[in-house]
Design a protein around this motif. Structure first.
Motif, PDB file in Angstrom:
ATOM      1  N   CYS A   1      -6.211  -2.594   0.260  1.00  0.00           N
ATOM      2  CA  CYS A   1      -5.355  -2.657   1.453  1.00  0.00           C
ATOM      3  C   CYS A   1      -6.219  -2.998   2.665  1.00  0.00           C
ATOM      4  O   CYS A   1      -7.093  -2.210   3.044  1.00  0.00           O
ATOM      5  CB  CYS A   1      -4.658  -1.319   1.693  1.00  0.00           C
ATOM      6  SG  CYS A   1      -3.700  -1.310   3.225  1.00  0.00           S
TER       7      CYS A   1
ATOM      8  N   ALA B   1      -5.402  -3.055   5.696  1.00  0.00           N
ATOM      9  CA  ALA B   1      -5.038  -2.251   6.868  1.00  0.00           C
ATOM     10  C   ALA B   1      -5.736  -0.901   6.879  1.00  0.00           C
ATOM     11  O   ALA B   1      -6.329  -0.507   7.880  1.00  0.00           O
ATOM     12  CB  ALA B   1      -3.519  -2.065   6.924  1.00  0.00           C
ATOM     13  N   CYS B   2      -5.678  -0.187   5.757  1.00  0.00           N
ATOM     14  CA  CYS B   2      -6.253   1.164   5.762  1.00  0.00           C
ATOM     15  C   CYS B   2      -7.463   1.307   4.854  1.00  0.00           C
ATOM     16  O   CYS B   2      -8.074   2.373   4.798  1.00  0.00           O
ATOM     17  CB  CYS B   2      -5.198   2.207   5.406  1.00  0.00           C
ATOM     18  SG  CYS B   2      -4.729   2.227   3.673  1.00  0.00           S
TER      19      CYS B   2
ATOM     20  N   CYS C   1       0.837  -1.196   0.000  1.00  0.00           N
ATOM     21  CA  CYS C   1       0.000   0.000   0.000  1.00  0.00           C
ATOM     22  C   CYS C   1       0.877   1.253   0.000  1.00  0.00           C
ATOM     23  O   CYS C   1       1.768   1.386   0.846  1.00  0.00           O
ATOM     24  CB  CYS C   1      -0.892  -0.016   1.245  1.00  0.00           C
ATOM     25  SG  CYS C   1      -1.897   1.463   1.420  1.00  0.00           S
TER      26      CYS C   1
ATOM     27  N   THR D   1       0.082   4.091   0.936  1.00  0.00           N
ATOM     28  CA  THR D   1      -0.246   4.940   2.086  1.00  0.00           C
ATOM     29  C   THR D   1       0.347   4.400   3.380  1.00  0.00           C
ATOM     30  O   THR D   1       1.020   5.120   4.115  1.00  0.00           O
ATOM     31  CB  THR D   1      -1.778   5.062   2.234  1.00  0.00           C
ATOM     32  OG1 THR D   1      -2.313   5.607   1.027  1.00  0.00           O
ATOM     33  CG2 THR D   1      -2.137   5.958   3.406  1.00  0.00           C
ATOM     34  N   CYS D   2       0.135   3.096   3.650  1.00  0.00           N
ATOM     35  CA  CYS D   2       0.555   2.573   4.959  1.00  0.00           C
ATOM     36  C   CYS D   2       1.611   1.477   4.857  1.00  0.00           C
ATOM     37  O   CYS D   2       2.126   1.024   5.883  1.00  0.00           O
ATOM     38  CB  CYS D   2      -0.660   2.069   5.737  1.00  0.00           C
ATOM     39  SG  CYS D   2      -1.358   0.536   5.085  1.00  0.00           S
TER      40      CYS D   2
ATOM     41  N   GLN E   1      -7.710   1.313   1.617  1.00  0.00           N
ATOM     42  CA  GLN E   1      -7.541   1.972   0.328  1.00  0.00           C
ATOM     43  C   GLN E   1      -7.627   0.961  -0.813  1.00  0.00           C
ATOM     44  O   GLN E   1      -7.090  -0.142  -0.719  1.00  0.00           O
ATOM     45  CB  GLN E   1      -6.162   2.658   0.285  1.00  0.00           C
ATOM     46  CG  GLN E   1      -6.019   3.573  -0.906  1.00  0.00           C
ATOM     47  CD  GLN E   1      -4.659   4.261  -0.935  1.00  0.00           C
ATOM     48  OE1 GLN E   1      -3.811   4.033  -0.088  1.00  0.00           O
ATOM     49  NE2 GLN E   1      -4.449   5.090  -1.932  1.00  0.00           N
TER      50      GLN E   1
END
Ligand SMILES: [Zn+2]
Length: 122
Positions: A105, A107-108, A72, A74-75, A110
């Protein structure tokens, strides 16, 4: 579903022939066009050819480079493959609808198209 070189060649030849026919039809049907009209017609046809080439090349990249171990942006967590989806890609040679791998993703939350592919910037 990966296309062979021959399939890609036939698709591009078919599109090119269509564009040539459009140009010949337009030439016959348009009496005494001025230079601006000729330019507009050629630019429109050229855009069609550009889009066909763009779709051919990008779909080949996607087929030969399935995203593996992508993370990802982002994270930084690993992404999950969620199937293939249509995406409209804007480029310097025009917009084109492409079918591409789509990732999520966990986790976040996205959702993204694969980074690092030919058009992964969006
Ligand atoms: Zn994330």
């Amino acid at each position: 579903m990966r296309k062979t070189r021959q399939q890609r060649q036939i698709e591009l030849e078919t599109k090119t022939n269509e564009i040539i026919q459009q140009l010949l039809d337009w030439t016959e049907q348009t009496e005494r066009p001025n230079l601006t009209q000729i330019e507009d017609e050629i630019l429109a046809l050229r855009e069609q050819l550009s889009q066909a080439m763009l779709e051919s090349v990008v779909s080949a990249q996607e087929a030969t480079q399935p995203a593996q171990g992508e993370r990802c942006p982002t994270c930084g967590q690993p992404l999950r493959f969620k199937g293939r989806r249509q995406a409209q890609v804007a480029s310097r040679v025009g917009a084109a609808d492409l079918e591409r791998g789509y990732y999520h993703c966990p986790a976040c939350g996205q959702g993204i198209f694969p980074p690092g592919s030919a058009t992964g910037a969006e």
